[in-house]
Enzyme design. Structure first.
Site, short mmCIF file in Angstrom:
data_model
loop_
_atom_site.label_atom_id
_atom_site.label_comp_id
_atom_site.label_asym_id
_atom_site.label_seq_id
_atom_site.Cartn_x
_atom_site.Cartn_y
_atom_site.Cartn_z
N ALA A 239 -18.63 25.80 3.90
CA ALA A 239 -18.19 26.23 4.99
C ALA A 239 -16.79 27.14 4.34
CB ALA A 239 -17.96 25.00 6.17
N SER A 244 -14.57 32.32 4.08
CA SER A 244 -13.02 32.88 4.31
C SER A 244 -13.86 33.89 3.38
CB SER A 244 -12.71 32.42 2.70
OG SER A 244 -11.79 30.65 3.32
#
Length: 408
Positions: A239, A244
């Site tokens: 994640a 990002s």
């Protein structure tokens, strides 16, 4: 999975938002769901303890976990499914409270802030490599900047050796892009790798997050099991780098397609924190929540979300709700006042608010700031419409670029 919705979730979910507070539909695996799409409802119900992550048996239900259908689709072996179905993202209190408290001890804001100089050095190194990665006058920003920056940062924070960063990126791609033909073999290897990494680190603790989790496990008398630690590392790395990377990729594409907004940031780099919030609202990569389940009947106007029914909270429609935002379709890097509470749901909300939000915002600020300072003439190699049509990956619930060719 409707092709039009995959191609244009902004307008597609927006049309659902204007139909009713909750609209009936189906999840990727065919599970019947309620789409909750309006900003106030999404924020309010994400805090509502009547909605939980673990399925609630409905009347006449044999007790089968509907999430198993997704595991079948992905080709995950049965004995390894708990690593995906019992993560902190899928847990409820009190387990969720315990797990979040333990990981926060090793994932503090101070630790993230101390990491900033390292993020800046990684960004500088990657930007210096642009000339050697240039092909036909352009470099792929996703391949040679967004992904390597995000994977290096989260792996260093967690404690994954540098020699294995590329392997983690490949594993993550298999899972996020839902490649059942590969996951049946790559996922077991990934899980065994984490078990082995924990064993090695236990005999030689450092100051990374994994060592912090091991210390927390020891201090709490084993309340964090080895399986939970493996699941936590898996969740944080996957994640932590995927979202990002696509914040950087989507954000760069958005700013290059809106030169007036980019000019504001170049004139005043102090706008970057506010700009990152706006980019999370306007082009964040995660468009829907995980499935939640009603523990009792919940009324929304004349619609009843019945006990046991699945609910999806739709971030992308909430973030474009004209009931909450003025001119929501306009990208405006000055929209979010500095120092005010977060006014979007790009990172979720409530008890499952993104653990890595602080790190993601920092990476976005550093990556975009360094990129446009180093290459002030940066431009899309193709026009924005061509980039969207040719490079966008149409995946359910997400918005991400496969490639982003730029000239510098």
């Amino acid at each position: 999975m409707d092709p039009e919705l995959l191609a244009d979730p902004f307008n597609g979910y927006g049309r659902l938002r204007e139909q009713a507070r909750a609209v009936r539909g189906t999840f990727v695996d065919g599970t019947p769901v309620w789409f909750v799409t309006r900003f106030d409802d999404v924020r309010t119900l994400l805090r509502d303890s009547r909605f939980v992550n673990r399925p609630i048996p409905m009347d006449g239900d044999a007790g089968n976990d509907p999430r198993e259908r997704m595991m079948d689709i992905l080709g995950i072996p049965g004995h390894l499914r708990p690593y995906l179905l019992e993560s902190i993202l899928d847990s409820d209190p009190p387990d969720h409270t315990r797990l979040r408290r333990l990981v926060l001890r090793a994932f503090t804001a101070r630790r993230i802030q101390d990491l900033r100089p390292r993020v800046e050095r990684i960004a500088d190194d990657l930007l210096s490599g642009f000339p050697e990665h240039t092909r036909d006058g352009a470099v792929d920003l996703v391949e040679h900047y967004a992904y390597p920056l995000s994977i290096r940062v989260i792996c260093e924070l967690v404690g994954v050796p540098e020699t294995d960063h590329d392997q983690w990126r490949e594993w993550g791609s298999d899972l996020v892009n839902m490649r059942p033909e590969r996951l049946g073999q790559s996922f077991p290897v990934m899980i065994q790798y984490i078990h082995d990494l924990i064993g090695r680190r236990r005999s030689s603790l450092t100051d990374d997050l994994l060592s912090g989790l091991i210390r927390a496990q020891d201090d709490d008398g084993g309340r964090l099991t080895d399986a939970e630690m493996v699941t936590m590392i898996l969740t944080l790395v996957l994640a932590g780098h995927e979202t990002s990377a696509h914040l950087i990729g989507n954000g760069t594409a958005a700013l290059l397609a809106h030169p007036d907004q980019l000019a504001l940031i170049k004139a005043d780099p102090a706008l970057l924190p506010r700009a990152v919030h706006e980019l999370m609202r306007w082009c964040g990569s995660i468009h829907i929540s995980r499935l939640r389940y009603a523990t009792e009947d919940v009324e929304l106007d004349d619609t009843c979300l019945r006990r046991g029914e699945a609910v999806l909270f739709v971030f992308v429609s909430a973030n474009f709700d004209p009931r909450h935002y003025t001119d929501p379709n306009r990208l405006d890097v000055t929209r979010h006042p500095g120092g005010h509470a977060e006014d979007h749901v790009g990172f979720g909300h409530g008890i499952h608010y993104c653990l890595g939000a602080t790190l993601a915002r920092q990476e976005g600020e550093v990556a975009l700031g360094k990129l446009f300072h180093r290459f002030p003439a940066l431009a899309l190699a193709d026009d924005p419409e061509t980039v969207e049509k040719r490079e966008r990956m149409n995946l359910p619930g997400s918005w991400r670029l496969h490639r982003l060719p730029v000239t510098f």
